[in-house]
Design a protein around this motif. Structure first.
Motif, mmCIF file in Angstrom:
data_model
loop_
_atom_site.group_PDB
_atom_site.id
_atom_site.type_symbol
_atom_site.label_atom_id
_atom_site.label_comp_id
_atom_site.label_asym_id
_atom_site.label_seq_id
_atom_site.Cartn_x
_atom_site.Cartn_y
_atom_site.Cartn_z
ATOM 1 N N THR A 139 0.834 -1.189 0.000
ATOM 2 C CA THR A 139 0.000 0.000 0.000
ATOM 3 C C THR A 139 0.874 1.246 0.000
ATOM 4 O O THR A 139 1.944 1.245 0.607
ATOM 5 C CB THR A 139 -0.945 0.009 1.215
ATOM 6 N N PRO A 140 0.432 2.287 -0.664
ATOM 7 C CA PRO A 140 1.187 3.537 -0.645
ATOM 8 C C PRO A 140 0.942 4.337 0.635
ATOM 9 O O PRO A 140 1.623 5.321 0.878
ATOM 10 C CB PRO A 140 0.626 4.291 -1.862
ATOM 11 N N HIS A 141 -0.013 3.891 1.442
ATOM 12 C CA HIS A 141 -0.371 4.656 2.638
ATOM 13 C C HIS A 141 0.667 4.504 3.747
ATOM 14 O O HIS A 141 1.294 3.463 3.890
ATOM 15 C CB HIS A 141 -1.758 4.245 3.126
ATOM 16 N N ARG A 142 0.800 5.564 4.528
ATOM 17 C CA ARG A 142 1.881 5.654 5.513
ATOM 18 C C ARG A 142 1.526 5.178 6.911
ATOM 19 O O ARG A 142 2.366 4.656 7.627
ATOM 20 C CB ARG A 142 2.330 7.110 5.631
ATOM 21 N N TYR A 143 0.279 5.398 7.336
ATOM 22 C CA TYR A 143 -0.065 5.224 8.745
ATOM 23 C C TYR A 143 -0.968 4.018 8.970
ATOM 24 O O TYR A 143 -1.879 3.763 8.199
ATOM 25 C CB TYR A 143 -0.781 6.473 9.279
ATOM 26 N N LEU A 144 -0.720 3.311 10.064
ATOM 27 C CA LEU A 144 -1.549 2.174 10.457
ATOM 28 C C LEU A 144 -2.559 2.653 11.498
ATOM 29 O O LEU A 144 -2.184 3.185 12.541
ATOM 30 C CB LEU A 144 -0.693 1.055 11.046
ATOM 31 N N ALA A 145 -3.833 2.465 11.205
ATOM 32 C CA ALA A 145 -4.900 2.864 12.117
ATOM 33 C C ALA A 145 -5.682 1.633 12.559
ATOM 34 O O ALA A 145 -6.034 0.790 11.741
ATOM 35 C CB ALA A 145 -5.835 3.858 11.440
ATOM 36 N N THR A 146 -5.926 1.558 13.858
ATOM 37 C CA THR A 146 -6.778 0.523 14.419
ATOM 38 C C THR A 146 -8.106 1.183 14.747
ATOM 39 O O THR A 146 -8.152 2.143 15.512
ATOM 40 C CB THR A 146 -6.153 -0.074 15.693
ATOM 41 N N LEU B 42 -19.750 -2.219 5.009
ATOM 42 C CA LEU B 42 -18.693 -1.261 5.343
ATOM 43 C C LEU B 42 -17.341 -1.765 4.849
ATOM 44 O O LEU B 42 -16.577 -1.018 4.223
ATOM 45 C CB LEU B 42 -18.638 -1.021 6.853
ATOM 46 N N TYR B 43 -17.036 -3.026 5.098
ATOM 47 C CA TYR B 43 -15.741 -3.570 4.698
ATOM 48 C C TYR B 43 -15.599 -3.617 3.174
ATOM 49 O O TYR B 43 -14.513 -3.372 2.641
ATOM 50 C CB TYR B 43 -15.506 -4.949 5.321
ATOM 51 N N ILE B 44 -16.678 -3.901 2.476
ATOM 52 C CA ILE B 44 -16.652 -3.860 1.010
ATOM 53 C C ILE B 44 -16.361 -2.435 0.545
ATOM 54 O O ILE B 44 -15.537 -2.210 -0.349
ATOM 55 C CB ILE B 44 -17.967 -4.395 0.417
ATOM 56 N N PHE B 45 -17.023 -1.457 1.168
ATOM 57 C CA PHE B 45 -16.791 -0.059 0.833
ATOM 58 C C PHE B 45 -15.330 0.321 1.080
ATOM 59 O O PHE B 45 -14.688 0.951 0.231
ATOM 60 C CB PHE B 45 -17.721 0.850 1.656
ATOM 61 N N LEU B 46 -14.795 -0.070 2.229
ATOM 62 C CA LEU B 46 -13.406 0.268 2.575
ATOM 63 C C LEU B 46 -12.408 -0.382 1.616
ATOM 64 O O LEU B 46 -11.383 0.216 1.286
ATOM 65 C CB LEU B 46 -13.094 -0.137 4.018
ATOM 66 N N LYS B 47 -12.704 -1.607 1.171
ATOM 67 C CA LYS B 47 -11.808 -2.277 0.228
ATOM 68 C C LYS B 47 -11.730 -1.539 -1.101
ATOM 69 O O LYS B 47 -10.707 -1.573 -1.778
ATOM 70 C CB LYS B 47 -12.256 -3.721 -0.010
ATOM 71 N N LYS B 48 -12.818 -0.846 -1.483
ATOM 72 C CA LYS B 48 -12.862 -0.131 -2.762
ATOM 73 C C LYS B 48 -12.338 1.307 -2.657
ATOM 74 O O LYS B 48 -12.012 1.903 -3.686
ATOM 75 C CB LYS B 48 -14.300 -0.094 -3.285
ATOM 76 N N ASP B 49 -12.282 1.855 -1.463
ATOM 77 C CA ASP B 49 -11.922 3.253 -1.265
ATOM 78 C C ASP B 49 -10.394 3.429 -1.340
ATOM 79 O O ASP B 49 -9.660 2.812 -0.562
ATOM 80 C CB ASP B 49 -12.436 3.741 0.089
ATOM 81 N N LYS B 50 -9.943 4.255 -2.253
ATOM 82 C CA LYS B 50 -8.502 4.461 -2.467
ATOM 83 C C LYS B 50 -7.832 5.252 -1.340
ATOM 84 O O LYS B 50 -6.613 5.258 -1.238
ATOM 85 C CB LYS B 50 -8.267 5.201 -3.795
ATOM 86 N N ARG B 51 -8.620 5.903 -0.488
ATOM 87 C CA ARG B 51 -8.045 6.697 0.605
ATOM 88 C C ARG B 51 -7.547 5.837 1.749
ATOM 89 O O ARG B 51 -6.816 6.307 2.615
ATOM 90 C CB ARG B 51 -9.069 7.714 1.124
ATOM 91 N N VAL B 52 -7.953 4.558 1.746
ATOM 92 C CA VAL B 52 -7.530 3.632 2.793
ATOM 93 C C VAL B 52 -7.243 2.271 2.171
ATOM 94 O O VAL B 52 -7.687 1.975 1.068
ATOM 95 C CB VAL B 52 -8.613 3.467 3.892
ATOM 96 N N LYS C 282 -4.699 1.083 6.609
ATOM 97 C CA LYS C 282 -3.585 1.979 6.311
ATOM 98 C C LYS C 282 -4.184 3.200 5.626
ATOM 99 O O LYS C 282 -5.128 3.077 4.836
ATOM 100 C CB LYS C 282 -2.568 1.322 5.376
ATOM 101 N N THR C 283 -3.639 4.362 5.948
ATOM 102 C CA THR C 283 -4.100 5.602 5.344
ATOM 103 C C THR C 283 -2.952 6.595 5.306
ATOM 104 O O THR C 283 -1.981 6.454 6.044
ATOM 105 C CB THR C 283 -5.296 6.199 6.130
#
Length: 162
Positions: A27-34, A51-61, A91-92
């Motif tokens: 992933t190009p994202h820098r930060y790990l968020a829990t 929600l998880y399907i949405f997050l898998k498609k979202d390029k911001r995370v 990751k974001t």
């Protein structure tokens, strides 16, 4: 389909057999968020899948991993249905404040209405950890306040660390 397991009189876990979100994607994202994920209005397990399907498609995370779902009684305002809680590792590249705003928009997208503290809700997203950062502002505290006292966070966290 879920495997259901009773932990005690108040707690049950659900493990999703169809969708297991776990991986070590580059992933190009820098930060790990829990992120703590939960709700107690409507079909929460299905909403979490969406929600998880949405997050898998979202390029911001990048969705890295999700935990089992824990069914547990509410605290604070106790006159409401039990909650279903989970934890997601993301990751974001967003900074913590911007990431919080993103999560609040997601809650709204999934029909969250804020009426009073600890009220019933369709979706609740809380930043538990954000990399190794400590943030203390009026609107945001990282690590999340009292995360270490809540079974709704600890049990899913233990599952996600396996």
């Amino acid at each position: 389909m879920y495997i259901k397991r009773r932990l005690n009189e108040e707690l049950e876990t659900f493990k999703n057999l169809r969708r297991c979100y776990a991986g070590s994607k580059k992933t190009p994202h820098r930060y790990l968020a829990t992120v703590g994920v939960g709700g107690n209005i409507g079909d929460v397990k299905r909403r979490l899948e969406h929600l998880y399907i949405f997050l898998k498609k979202d390029k911001r995370v990048t969705l890295l991993r999700t935990s089992l779902i824990l069914k547990n009684p509410p605290f604070g305002f106790a006159d409401q249905d039990d909650f279903f809680n989970s934890v997601a590792l993301l990751k974001t590249s967003m900074q913590p404040k911007l990431f919080l705003d993103y999560l609040m928009r997601l809650e709204k997208k999934f029909a969250r209405k804020r009426s009073f503290a600890n009220a019933p809700r369709t979706l609740d997203l809380d930043i538990i950890f954000f990399d190794n950062r400590v943030v203390k502002t009026h609107k945001l505290q990282i690590p999340h306040v009292k995360w270490f006292e809540r079974e709704s966070v600890l049990i899913p966290l233990m599952d996600i660390q396996r």
